[in-house]
Design a protein around this motif. Structure first.
Motif, PDB file in Angstrom:
ATOM      1  N   ALA A   1     -11.779  -1.011   5.642  1.00 12.08           N
ATOM      2  CA  ALA A   1     -12.284   0.371   5.503  1.00 12.08           C
ATOM      3  C   ALA A   1     -11.329   1.229   4.687  1.00 12.08           C
ATOM      4  CB  ALA A   1     -12.556   0.991   6.875  1.00 12.08           C
ATOM      5  N   HIS A   2     -10.807   0.640   3.623  1.00  8.95           N
ATOM      6  CA  HIS A   2      -9.879   1.371   2.750  1.00  8.95           C
ATOM      7  C   HIS A   2     -10.684   2.053   1.654  1.00  8.95           C
ATOM      8  CE1 HIS A   2      -6.115   1.320  -0.037  1.00  8.95           C
ATOM      9  NE2 HIS A   2      -6.291   2.484   0.560  1.00  8.95           N
ATOM     10  N   LEU A   3     -10.882   3.330   1.810  1.00 13.44           N
ATOM     11  CA  LEU A   3     -11.651   4.119   0.836  1.00 13.44           C
ATOM     12  C   LEU A   3     -10.718   4.641  -0.247  1.00 13.44           C
ATOM     13  CD1 LEU A   3     -14.325   5.614   0.049  1.00 13.44           C
ATOM     14  CD2 LEU A   3     -13.484   7.517   1.429  1.00 13.44           C
ATOM     15  N   GLU A   4     -11.124   4.475  -1.503  1.00 19.31           N
ATOM     16  CA  GLU A   4     -10.360   5.000  -2.633  1.00 19.31           C
ATOM     17  C   GLU A   4     -11.314   5.643  -3.635  1.00 19.31           C
ATOM     18  OE1 GLU A   4      -6.718   2.093  -3.570  1.00 19.31           O
ATOM     19  OE2 GLU A   4      -8.624   1.032  -3.390  1.00 19.31           O
ATOM     20  N   LEU A   5     -10.893   6.745  -4.199  1.00 20.56           N
ATOM     21  CA  LEU A   5     -11.599   7.350  -5.321  1.00 20.56           C
ATOM     22  C   LEU A   5     -10.754   7.065  -6.560  1.00 20.56           C
ATOM     23  CD1 LEU A   5     -12.758  10.766  -3.825  1.00 20.56           C
ATOM     24  CD2 LEU A   5     -13.848   8.536  -3.705  1.00 20.56           C
ATOM     25  N   MET A   6     -11.328   6.314  -7.505  1.00 18.84           N
ATOM     26  CA  MET A   6     -10.551   5.808  -8.640  1.00 18.84           C
ATOM     27  C   MET A   6     -11.211   6.175  -9.966  1.00 18.84           C
ATOM     28  SD  MET A   6      -9.652   2.035  -7.055  1.00 18.84           S
ATOM     29  CE  MET A   6      -8.234   1.740  -8.107  1.00 18.84           C
ATOM     30  N   ALA A   7     -10.375   6.508 -10.923  1.00 18.74           N
ATOM     31  CA  ALA A   7     -10.886   6.876 -12.255  1.00 18.74           C
ATOM     32  C   ALA A   7     -11.251   5.632 -13.046  1.00 18.74           C
ATOM     33  CB  ALA A   7      -9.824   7.680 -13.005  1.00 18.74           C
TER      34      ALA A   7
ATOM     35  N   LYS B   1     -19.014  -5.599 -13.234  1.00 19.19           N
ATOM     36  CA  LYS B   1     -17.588  -5.342 -13.069  1.00 19.19           C
ATOM     37  C   LYS B   1     -17.241  -3.922 -13.528  1.00 19.19           C
ATOM     38  CE  LYS B   1     -16.311  -9.699 -12.043  1.00 19.19           C
ATOM     39  NZ  LYS B   1     -17.358 -10.540 -12.544  1.00 19.19           N
ATOM     40  N   TYR B   2     -16.162  -3.405 -12.943  1.00 23.67           N
ATOM     41  CA  TYR B   2     -15.662  -2.078 -13.319  1.00 23.67           C
ATOM     42  C   TYR B   2     -14.170  -2.187 -13.605  1.00 23.67           C
ATOM     43  CZ  TYR B   2     -20.011  -0.211 -11.373  1.00 23.67           C
ATOM     44  OH  TYR B   2     -21.332   0.063 -11.116  1.00 23.67           O
ATOM     45  N   LEU B   3     -13.740  -1.562 -14.674  1.00 22.07           N
ATOM     46  CA  LEU B   3     -12.328  -1.497 -15.025  1.00 22.07           C
ATOM     47  C   LEU B   3     -11.813  -0.117 -14.611  1.00 22.07           C
ATOM     48  CD1 LEU B   3     -10.440  -3.552 -16.355  1.00 22.07           C
ATOM     49  CD2 LEU B   3     -10.769  -2.344 -18.523  1.00 22.07           C
ATOM     50  N   LEU B   4     -10.922  -0.107 -13.622  1.00 23.03           N
ATOM     51  CA  LEU B   4     -10.475   1.153 -13.018  1.00 23.03           C
ATOM     52  C   LEU B   4      -8.975   1.327 -13.157  1.00 23.03           C
ATOM     53  CD1 LEU B   4     -12.413   0.724  -9.649  1.00 23.03           C
ATOM     54  CD2 LEU B   4     -13.235   1.887 -11.700  1.00 23.03           C
ATOM     55  N   LYS B   5      -8.534   2.575 -13.247  1.00 19.72           N
ATOM     56  CA  LYS B   5      -7.113   2.877 -13.257  1.00 19.72           C
ATOM     57  C   LYS B   5      -6.501   2.421 -11.931  1.00 19.72           C
ATOM     58  CE  LYS B   5      -6.966   5.049 -17.246  1.00 19.72           C
ATOM     59  NZ  LYS B   5      -6.195   4.504 -18.393  1.00 19.72           N
ATOM     60  N   GLU B   6      -5.380   1.696 -12.014  1.00 19.89           N
ATOM     61  CA  GLU B   6      -4.798   1.068 -10.824  1.00 19.89           C
ATOM     62  C   GLU B   6      -4.429   2.076  -9.743  1.00 19.89           C
ATOM     63  OE1 GLU B   6      -1.204  -2.018  -9.602  1.00 19.89           O
ATOM     64  OE2 GLU B   6      -1.122  -0.956 -11.508  1.00 19.89           O
ATOM     65  N   LEU B   7      -3.875   3.191 -10.110  1.00 17.61           N
ATOM     66  CA  LEU B   7      -3.463   4.186  -9.121  1.00 17.61           C
ATOM     67  C   LEU B   7      -4.645   5.083  -8.772  1.00 17.61           C
ATOM     68  CD1 LEU B   7       0.054   5.142 -10.500  1.00 17.61           C
ATOM     69  CD2 LEU B   7      -0.525   3.491  -8.728  1.00 17.61           C
ATOM     70  N   ALA B   8      -5.001   5.078  -7.477  1.00 19.21           N
ATOM     71  CA  ALA B   8      -6.172   5.838  -7.033  1.00 19.21           C
ATOM     72  C   ALA B   8      -5.932   7.340  -7.142  1.00 19.21           C
ATOM     73  CB  ALA B   8      -6.512   5.467  -5.599  1.00 19.21           C
ATOM     74  N   VAL B   9      -7.005   8.068  -7.382  1.00 15.73           N
ATOM     75  CA  VAL B   9      -6.936   9.536  -7.376  1.00 15.73           C
ATOM     76  C   VAL B   9      -6.565  10.005  -5.970  1.00 15.73           C
ATOM     77  CG1 VAL B   9      -8.225  11.661  -7.747  1.00 15.73           C
ATOM     78  CG2 VAL B   9      -8.609   9.682  -9.245  1.00 15.73           C
ATOM     79  N   LEU B  10      -7.234   9.461  -4.961  1.00 11.80           N
ATOM     80  CA  LEU B  10      -6.891   9.699  -3.558  1.00 11.80           C
ATOM     81  C   LEU B  10      -7.470   8.567  -2.734  1.00 11.80           C
ATOM     82  CD1 LEU B  10      -9.720  10.872  -2.163  1.00 11.80           C
ATOM     83  CD2 LEU B  10      -8.979  12.981  -3.212  1.00 11.80           C
ATOM     84  N   ASP B  11      -7.011   8.460  -1.466  1.00 13.03           N
ATOM     85  CA  ASP B  11      -7.496   7.367  -0.621  1.00 13.03           C
ATOM     86  C   ASP B  11      -7.949   7.879   0.738  1.00 13.03           C
ATOM     87  OD1 ASP B  11      -5.256   7.758   0.970  1.00 13.03           O
ATOM     88  OD2 ASP B  11      -4.109   6.190  -0.022  1.00 13.03           O
ATOM     89  N   GLY B  12      -8.393   6.934   1.586  1.00 12.99           N
ATOM     90  CA  GLY B  12      -8.990   7.281   2.867  1.00 12.99           C
ATOM     91  C   GLY B  12      -8.049   7.922   3.861  1.00 12.99           C
ATOM     92  N   ALA B  13      -6.746   7.922   3.560  1.00  6.74           N
ATOM     93  CA  ALA B  13      -5.806   8.579   4.468  1.00  6.74           C
ATOM     94  C   ALA B  13      -6.080  10.075   4.546  1.00  6.74           C
ATOM     95  CB  ALA B  13      -4.375   8.329   4.008  1.00  6.74           C
TER      96      ALA B  13
ATOM     97  N   SER C   1       0.827  -1.199   0.000  1.00  2.00           N
ATOM     98  CA  SER C   1       0.000   0.000   0.000  1.00  2.00           C
ATOM     99  C   SER C   1       0.871   1.263   0.000  1.00  2.00           C
ATOM    100  CB  SER C   1      -0.924   0.002   1.218  1.00  2.00           C
ATOM    101  OG  SER C   1      -1.683   1.175   1.284  1.00  2.00           O
ATOM    102  N   LYS C   2       1.986   1.231   0.749  1.00  2.34           N
ATOM    103  CA  LYS C   2       2.869   2.401   0.781  1.00  2.34           C
ATOM    104  C   LYS C   2       3.513   2.618  -0.581  1.00  2.34           C
ATOM    105  CE  LYS C   2       6.284   4.840   3.412  1.00  2.34           C
ATOM    106  NZ  LYS C   2       6.848   5.044   4.740  1.00  2.34           N
ATOM    107  N   GLU C   3       3.877   1.536  -1.238  1.00  2.00           N
ATOM    108  CA  GLU C   3       4.468   1.648  -2.570  1.00  2.00           C
ATOM    109  C   GLU C   3       3.479   2.282  -3.552  1.00  2.00           C
ATOM    110  OE1 GLU C   3       7.294  -2.342  -2.036  1.00  2.00           O
ATOM    111  OE2 GLU C   3       5.384  -2.432  -3.123  1.00  2.00           O
ATOM    112  N   LYS C   4       2.220   1.861  -3.472  1.00  2.00           N
ATOM    113  CA  LYS C   4       1.197   2.433  -4.353  1.00  2.00           C
ATOM    114  C   LYS C   4       0.935   3.900  -4.014  1.00  2.00           C
ATOM    115  CE  LYS C   4      -1.323  -1.748  -5.672  1.00  2.00           C
ATOM    116  NZ  LYS C   4      -2.626  -2.443  -5.675  1.00  2.00           N
ATOM    117  N   SER C   5       1.012   4.224  -2.721  1.00  2.00           N
ATOM    118  CA  SER C   5       0.810   5.607  -2.310  1.00  2.00           C
ATOM    119  C   SER C   5       1.902   6.517  -2.873  1.00  2.00           C
ATOM    120  CB  SER C   5       0.791   5.694  -0.783  1.00  2.00           C
ATOM    121  OG  SER C   5       0.660   7.018  -0.351  1.00  2.00           O
ATOM    122  N   ILE C   6       3.153   6.016  -2.875  1.00  2.00           N
ATOM    123  CA  ILE C   6       4.248   6.790  -3.447  1.00  2.00           C
ATOM    124  C   ILE C   6       4.020   6.977  -4.946  1.00  2.00           C
ATOM    125  CG2 ILE C   6       6.729   6.747  -3.974  1.00  2.00           C
ATOM    126  CD1 ILE C   6       7.110   5.292  -1.280  1.00  2.00           C
ATOM    127  N   ALA C   7       3.572   5.911  -5.620  1.00  2.00           N
ATOM    128  CA  ALA C   7       3.302   6.007  -7.057  1.00  2.00           C
ATOM    129  C   ALA C   7       2.190   7.017  -7.345  1.00  2.00           C
ATOM    130  CB  ALA C   7       2.935   4.632  -7.614  1.00  2.00           C
TER     131      ALA C   7
END
Length: 532
Positions: A193-199, A233-245, A61-67
């Motif tokens: 409870a990992h909230l993500e907003l994803m394109a 099903k939904y096809l979403l961009k892997e890197l989230a726009v923002l997350d629950g942090a 998760s930290k690696e994805k957050s950096i990306a």
């Protein structure tokens, strides 16, 4: 006839008696008013669990957050990059313009523990071993705090949540008695409870029903199911726009159109800025609201959304919406937890423990009371009165602070009974020594307390230090034992030393006139008393 000499010490004993009697009444009689002692898991039954933390997920998760940070930074600063990926612990991308190299290097340098391998315009990043270990340890500590916060908000009385070993968490929930309550508590604990907003991948969404997760990954996408309809099903961009942090609040509300429960959430300043920038640049496209890898809604962006707020709707029941809001408010788990051990403690076992402990408590108290009377006469009666006040004060203070009474805690009360009269045993023996030496009664009492004080203070202080150490480094029942002993020691200093001294000050003249030291102290003075 002289009046009894009432000192501040005697007043303190009376105040302690009244305070103890009033504030322990709710615990004894189960009144509707006042604070009560909460019974622990071993006394009232409940749920015992041992959870394991999957720390590898926190590192990923930290690696994805950096990306995601790299993606946001480059987009905001018009820096062109290609093939940004996170795979097998590596974050890779390529710059298209060498003039942007200094900017991206400066941004990457702000990430602590990030090892950067740069070849021309190609970047390969990974976390150092120390950073991975730090992330894993933080994920465990964070899981303890998050689970404790969730259970507190859920309304459970005094849950025990503590780290056990390197990667495990002990959870004890007193008062869980029905299977429905048990399941609801389990769901709340295990929910990431990992909230993500994803394109949404607008170009390939039509393939979502037929494409595999592996093929989706080849396009830099992920394939998620609809929360209520897994076939969708939904096809979403892997890197989230923002997350629950970046979330700071979540509350249950009701949709004005259909009166269904929804969850309104609010983002912090950084999240609001990212949210506003993304929605402003993507009008007409869809943004998916994802919770724990399930898509709850994917509305079309009609206009730029400022203010950093949004809502989650998904056909929730009121309880579901309430529990999800609790999970979001208390924070997402950085790493998922898994159940390693679970067992229910029945209330019948607790009843047996209470009965046996009460037998030990009452029998121990009766023996101590009788022994004090037989050996020390009326001085023993005074010590017993102080003992009763001490127990009332102990229970009252525990109730006021909402302390949890466990089986070791009851053992602590039994031990406190012995410790409470121990001070008076030392004092009465010192008084006897002075009487044997020929001192008058009032002088013997004064000197008895004076000579006994250093030994009493030293013994109580060392026990108190030990109790503090047990509370600081112990868990669960050990803490309960330490709390009981600590409060008992402080209470005994008030009742057994100050309180009984005040009683003797008030009765000193009467004892002196009676001359019956056997009745008062269990020892008959031989010969003529010394002067006062």
């Amino acid at each position: 006839m002289k009046k009894a000499r009432i000192t501040y010490k005697f007043v303190i004993l009376l105040v302690a008696l009244c305070f103890g009697a009033v504030f322990c009444a709710p615990s004894f009689f189960g009144t509707s008013w006042g604070s009560k002692i909460t019974l622990g898991l071993d006394l009232q039954g409940g749920l015992h669990m041992l959870l394991g933390v999957e720390t590898a997920a926190a590192i990923e998760s930290k690696e994805k957050s950096i990306a995601s940070s790299i993606k946001y930074f480059t987009g905001k600063n018009d820096i062109l990059i290609d093939e940004l990926k996170v795979e097998n612990g590596l974050i890779t991308f390529s710059l298209l313009d060498s003039d942007d190299s200094a900017k991206i290097d400066e941004m990457l340098a702000t990430n602590q523990g990030l090892i950067i391998d740069k070849k021309d315009l190609s970047y390969e990043l990974h976390l150092s071993d120390e950073e991975k270990l730090s992330t894993a340890n933080y994920a465990i500590d964070q899981a303890v705090e998050v689970i404790r916060n969730r259970l507190d908000l859920f309304g459970l009385a005094e849950p025990t949540v503590a780290k056990q070993g390197k990667e495990n968490i002990l959870v004890e929930l007193p008062g869980i008695k029905t299977s429905a309550d048990e399941q609801r508590a389990l769901d709340l604990i295990e929910k990431a409870a990992h909230l993500e907003l994803m394109a949404l991948d607008e170009e390939r969404q039509s393939m979502a029903q037929t494409i595999s997760a592996r093929d989706a990954a080849a396009y830099g996408d992920v394939l998620y199911e609809d929360a209520k309809n897994p076939a969708q099903k939904y096809l979403l961009k892997e890197l989230a726009v923002l997350d629950g942090a970046m979330l700071i609040d979540a509350k249950v509300a009701f949709d004005q159109n259909n009166n269904q429960p929804i969850i309104n959430f609010t983002l912090n300043a950084q999240g609001a800025r990212i949210f506003g920038d993304f929605t402003g640049a993507n009008v007409g496209k869809r943004l998916a609201i994802v919770l724990d890898k399930k898509v709850y809604s994917a509305p079309v962006i009609n206009e730029r959304i400022g203010g950093g707020s949004g809502q989650i709707s998904g056909g929730f029941s009121v309880d579901e919406a309430h529990d999800i809001a609790i999970a979001l408010r208390s924070g997402a788990l950085l790493a998922p937890v898994k159940m390693l051990e679970k067992r229910s403690v029945g209330p019948s076992l607790g009843s047996d423990s209470i009965r046996q402990s009460m037998i030990a408590l009452i029998s121990g108290a009766v023996l101590v009371v009788l022994c004090m009377i037989v050996v020390y006469g009326l001085a023993g009666v005074i010590a017993n009165v102080a003992l009763v006040v001490n127990i009332l004060l102990l229970i009252a203070i525990m109730a006021m602070f909402g302390a949890t009474l466990t089986l070791p805690g009851m053992a602590g009360i039994v031990l406190t009974i012995g410790m409470a009269v121990d001070a008076n045993v030392i004092i009465n023996e010192r008084i006897r020594e002075m009487l044997k030496a020929g001192a008058g009664v009032k002088n013997a009492i004064a000197k008895g307390y004076e000579n006994a004080m250093s030994a009493i203070v030293d013994s109580n202080l060392t026990t108190l230090i030990t109790s503090i150490a047990l509370y600081a480094y112990g868990t669960g029942p050990i803490k309960g034992f330490a709390v009981t002993i600590s409060i008992g020691i402080v209470a005994s200093m008030i009742t057994a030393i100050l309180g009984t001294h005040g009683v003797f000050d008030a009765l000193g003249e009467k004892i002196q006139r009676s001359g019956n030291t056997r009745l008062w102290f269990g020892y008959k003075i031989k010969g003529k008393n010394a002067s006062i």
